[in-house]
Design a protein around this motif. Structure first.
Motif, PDB file in Angstrom:
ATOM      1  N   ARG A   1       0.767  -1.045  -0.109  1.00 24.55           N
ATOM      2  CA  ARG A   1      -0.043   0.091  -0.051  1.00 24.55           C
ATOM      3  C   ARG A   1       0.831   1.317   0.023  1.00 24.55           C
ATOM      4  O   ARG A   1       2.096   1.224   0.463  1.00 24.55           O
ATOM      5  CB  ARG A   1      -0.903  -0.037   1.353  1.00 24.55           C
ATOM      6  CG  ARG A   1      -1.895  -1.098   1.267  1.00 24.55           C
ATOM      7  CD  ARG A   1      -2.865  -0.983   0.251  1.00 24.55           C
ATOM      8  NE  ARG A   1      -4.020  -1.806  -0.053  1.00 24.55           N
ATOM      9  CZ  ARG A   1      -4.090  -2.464  -0.924  1.00 24.55           C
ATOM     10  NH1 ARG A   1      -3.140  -2.645  -1.811  1.00 24.55           N
ATOM     11  NH2 ARG A   1      -5.233  -3.761  -1.260  1.00 24.55           N
ATOM     12  N   THR A   9       0.089 -12.461  -6.143  1.00 30.32           N
ATOM     13  CA  THR A   9       0.282 -11.227  -5.188  1.00 30.32           C
ATOM     14  C   THR A   9       1.455 -11.721  -3.802  1.00 30.32           C
ATOM     15  O   THR A   9       2.055 -10.946  -3.625  1.00 30.32           O
ATOM     16  CB  THR A   9      -1.115 -10.901  -4.543  1.00 30.32           C
ATOM     17  OG1 THR A   9      -2.143 -10.949  -5.706  1.00 30.32           O
ATOM     18  CG2 THR A   9      -1.157  -9.435  -3.896  1.00 30.32           C
ATOM     19  N   GLY A  41      -3.698  -1.349  -6.968  1.00 27.80           N
ATOM     20  CA  GLY A  41      -4.303  -2.206  -8.186  1.00 27.80           C
ATOM     21  C   GLY A  41      -4.657  -1.261  -9.325  1.00 27.80           C
ATOM     22  O   GLY A  41      -4.220  -1.265 -10.248  1.00 27.80           O
TER      23      GLY A  41
HETATM   24  P1  AMP Z   1      -5.282  -3.830  -4.557  1.00 27.48           P
HETATM   25  O1  AMP Z   1      -5.953  -2.696  -5.142  1.00 27.48           O
HETATM   26  O2  AMP Z   1      -3.782  -3.822  -4.605  1.00 27.48           O
HETATM   27  O3  AMP Z   1      -6.077  -4.348  -3.448  1.00 27.48           O
HETATM   28  O4  AMP Z   1      -5.536  -4.960  -5.827  1.00 27.48           O
HETATM   29  C1  AMP Z   1      -6.750  -5.248  -6.344  1.00 27.48           C
HETATM   30  C2  AMP Z   1      -6.538  -6.787  -7.119  1.00 27.48           C
HETATM   31  O5  AMP Z   1      -5.484  -6.442  -8.235  1.00 27.48           O
HETATM   32  C3  AMP Z   1      -5.954  -7.870  -6.320  1.00 27.48           C
HETATM   33  O6  AMP Z   1      -6.486  -9.000  -7.044  1.00 27.48           O
HETATM   34  C4  AMP Z   1      -4.449  -7.733  -6.756  1.00 27.48           C
HETATM   35  O7  AMP Z   1      -3.590  -8.600  -6.754  1.00 27.48           O
HETATM   36  C5  AMP Z   1      -4.515  -7.194  -8.258  1.00 27.48           C
HETATM   37  N1  AMP Z   1      -3.098  -6.428  -8.565  1.00 27.48           N
HETATM   38  C6  AMP Z   1      -2.828  -5.244  -8.000  1.00 27.48           C
HETATM   39  N2  AMP Z   1      -1.608  -5.029  -8.655  1.00 27.48           N
HETATM   40  C7  AMP Z   1      -1.323  -5.725  -9.538  1.00 27.48           C
HETATM   41  C8  AMP Z   1      -0.180  -5.990 -10.487  1.00 27.48           C
HETATM   42  N3  AMP Z   1       0.896  -5.247 -10.358  1.00 27.48           N
HETATM   43  N4  AMP Z   1      -0.305  -7.116 -11.297  1.00 27.48           N
HETATM   44  C9  AMP Z   1      -1.304  -7.707 -11.348  1.00 27.48           C
HETATM   45  N5  AMP Z   1      -2.518  -7.768 -10.395  1.00 27.48           N
HETATM   46  C10 AMP Z   1      -2.384  -6.794  -9.587  1.00 27.48           C
END
Ligand code: AMP
Ligand code: SFD
Length: 624
Positions: free
Chosen positions: A248, A301, A257
């Motif tokens: 984060r 992840t 994400g």
């Molecule tokens: P987050 O906003 O970090 O909670 O991510 C939301 C979703 O997107 C989760 O399923 C993460 O694993 C996926 N995600 C976030 N960043 C990436 C990335 N760089 N590559 C692939 N998936 C991602």
């Protein structure tokens, strides 16, 4: 303490009105029609409760249709299996995916502003699975049909304990709790109970202390009740060691994400080497710990998180999101700020207050403290029966989403080994559980009547209010009896009692230092786990000194107790999985052992003796 007792009889009781709870009420009532009664009990206010209370900027599990642009449920299963390092309940994941399209249709009808391409009319996607939304009022929009469907809604009532049937072993009969405003003691008796009380934050010492005390990514009110209530009833867990640590933005806890997937940003270490997207040449080294999952696409992840942790540990960190590279105009800048004002307002405030201008400078990234929940990129939760048409017999012992206690169902963060449900998938799983529970109370449990004696009710009433009694009895023995609201006197000694905050920080310290928290760079070993286990038991013994000065503190005490139960399940699971699979390293078994540990882990607390037991079960792959 003379609080009145109110007894509520119902057919289906839904505990927790978050995303899964709202889905459960809506669907259960549809299938019950006028033939059964559906009651919701929620500790807060339905319109703003749960992890979506602050809003969200995307529904992370979108549609799966015949449109060639849309992914298929099978694709999603493959993705989730890889992301959870090979171990997932594929039947549960598939089941959620195949019902997603109808959920998104409902959200659309109810007025959730999902983003559409003005030319094609199709939903825009942030990644492969996510649909962005203007989501500040997401929860209020979902709460409305839920409130209208329920026969009865009890708000500001926190559930503390499950009640088991006294004439049938391993059968749920209801729950107890109290109203946090007027103190009324509630006894809910039900033919079926769906626990949808969410995940766990603040079990581990948070990075935010002092000024930002308790600021976390997952909301501070996620108290682990969703897991503790079934565990206290004797239900089995799954993969509790596979807790969640996410990367984060530092201090504001803004998710990554959206910048990675929608705005295509990249991140580097402080020396400028790119780590996200992960370069091919880094994968061979990672495969020594993470086996072939290091080569999966997209990189799972836990592995992306581990890279950031290693960079910090080896002095190359913190990783930096190179925001300035992708914000050439005010429109993209506005998009980024809207993302956070919709979902994690603290992130936008943090940037503003720390003079960070994302259009000009990169932003620091940080791995969070661990959370315990089953709906994000993690696996911890309860072990649930699968859908009758696709679950293999080993995963099917009752109606869909029934836990290992008869009549007790789960959904959302509560159900494990089936991550990546997020908000929309949790709602969908709630619908699945609601439908199954409705069928159950109209057929198998039609003639069931809960057996709960008056003695049991009185005994629980005494247990629930004891911290209030204890406080009033013992407060003359201290010069500063109450915990000041500004928390300046945390270290005050109360000879005969512990307030909720003292209990909580002791739990957080044990979890952080013994069970792979951020203070130990997410590393533990057998010695630490064994000692942590002993310390958690000493803390449980000292719970008899818990004291509450008000009904609000009584809520905090019981939230602490639920976190303690979750902590015990996590540590016991970690002690028994003799490999490192997830977001931590057990230094005695520092890699994935595919040959011996490609299995689910289960722990159970015997509700009569309090003894814990452990077993494993096979992973059956149903999608090639
Ligand atoms: P987050 O906003 O970090 O909670 O991510 C939301 C979703 O997107 C989760 O399923 C993460 O694993 C996926 N995600 C976030 N960043 C990436 C990335 N760089 N590559 C692939 N998936 C991602
Ligand atoms: O960016 C009791 N989540 C995201 N999901 C998405 O779909 N998109 C996103 O953009 C997501 N992101 C995100 C997310 C969460 C947070 C906090 C942020 C960003 C900042 C995850 C989802 O929110 C999550 O998956 C679901 O909400 C899980 O649903 P559910 O129903 O399992 O949990 P809940 O909504 O928190 O509801 C629990 C309810 O139970 C109540 N409760 N009631 C009575 N008695 C008790 N003892 C109780 N204990 C709890 C709660 O009050 C609550 O109403 S991103 O990071 O990926």
């Amino acid at each position: 303490m003379n609080f009145p007792t109110k007894i509520v009889d119902t057919d289906i009781l839904v505990v927790g009105g978050g995303m899964a709870g709202c889905g459960a009420v809506f669907e259960a009532k549809y299938w019950c029609r006028n033939k059964c009664k559906v009651t919701l009990v929620e500790k807060a206010n339905l319109e703003k409760s749960g992890a979506v209370g602050m809003g969200l900027s995307a529904v992370n599990t979108g549609t799966f249709t015949a449109d060639p642009d849309d992914p298929k449920p099978e694709d999603f299963v493959e993705y989730v299996r890889n992301d959870l390092l090979g171990i997932a309940r594929e039947d549960l994941v598939y089941d959620v995916a195949r019902h997603m399209t109808s959920t998104i249709k409902l959200f659309d009808e109810w007025g959730l502003p999902l983003w559409r391409d003005p030319k094609t009319g199709k939903y825009i996607r942030t990644g492969r699975w996510q649909i962005p939304v203007h989501g500040e009022s997401y929860k209020a929009i979902i709460a409305e049909p839920c409130r209208k469907s329920a026969d009865e809604v009890y708000e500001r009532v926190v559930v503390t304990h499950p009640l088991l049937d006294e004439s049938r072993p391993n059968r749920i009969a209801g729950v107890v709790g109290f109203n946090v405003r007027d103190g009324t003691f509630y006894v809910f008796k039900a033919k079926a109970v769906i626990v949808a009380a969410g995940g766990t934050s603040l079990l581990y010492r948070p990075r935010s202390v002092g000024e930002g005390l308790g600021r976390a990514w997952y909301p501070t009110w996620a108290s682990g009740s969703g897991l503790a209530i079934p565990i206290l009833a004797g239900a089995e867990t799954v993969n509790m060691e596979f807790r969640l640590i996410v990367i984060r933005f530092k201090d504001g806890y803004g998710p990554v994400g959206y910048p990675y997937l929608l705005l295509k940003m990249r991140s580097t270490d402080v020396r400028g080497r790119q780590w996200e997207p992960l370069p091919e040449e880094a994968k061979a080294e990672l495969a020594k710990i993470f086996y072939d999952y290091a080569y999966a696409k997209p990189t799972p992840t836990p592995i992306r998180t581990w890279v950031t942790i290693q960079n910090l540990k080896e002095g190359r960190g913190p990783d930096l999101m190179q925001t300035q590279e992708k914000l050439p105009d005010m429109e993209s800048f506005r998009l980024l700020f809207e993302d956070y004002l919709d979902m994690t307002p603290s992130q936008a405030l943090c940037w503003a207050s720390q003079n960070i201008h994302p259009q000009k400078t990169p932003s620091e990234l940080m791995p969070t403290e661990p959370y315990v929940q089953g709906s994000h990129a993690s696996s911890s939760g309860m072990w649930a029966s699968g859908p009758p048409d696709i679950a293999p017999p080993e995963y099917r012992w009752g109606p869909n989403r029934m836990l290992t206690v008869e009549g007790l169902f789960g959904a959302g963060d509560v159900v494990g080994a089936s991550g990546h449900k997020f908000s929309s998938g949790s709602f969908t799983e709630g619908r699945i559980a609601g439908k199954a529970a409705a069928r159950y109370v109209l057929t198998t449990a039609k003639d069931y009547t809960p057996t709960i004696s008056n003695d049991t009710i009185e005994r629980y009433k005494e247990i629930v209010y004891r911290p209030l009694e204890w406080y009033h009895k013992n407060k003359p023995l201290t010069t500063t009896p109450e915990m000041p609201p500004q928390l300046t006197n945390w270290f005050e000694v109360h000879p005969n009692y512990l307030n909720w905050y003292q209990l909580l920080v002791r739990l957080q310290k044990i979890m952080d230092e013994y069970a792979a928290g951020w203070g130990m760079f997410y590393t533990t070993n057998t010695y630490l786990l064994n000692r942590g286990w002993e310390l958690l038991h000493m803390l449980e013994e000292d719970f008899r000194y818990a004291a509450a000065a008000s009904l609000h503190e009584l809520l905090r005490v019981w939230e602490f107790y639920h976190r303690l139960i979750v902590g015990q399940a996590v540590v016991y699971s970690m002690m028994n999985r003799r490999e490192s699979r997830g977001y931590y390293l057990n230094a005695d078994y520092p890699y994935i052992d595919e040959e011996n540990w490609h299995v689910f882990t289960h722990v159970r607390r015997d509700p009569r003796t309090g003894q814990w037991s452990f077993r494993t079960s096979p992973v059956i792959h149903i999608i090639p």
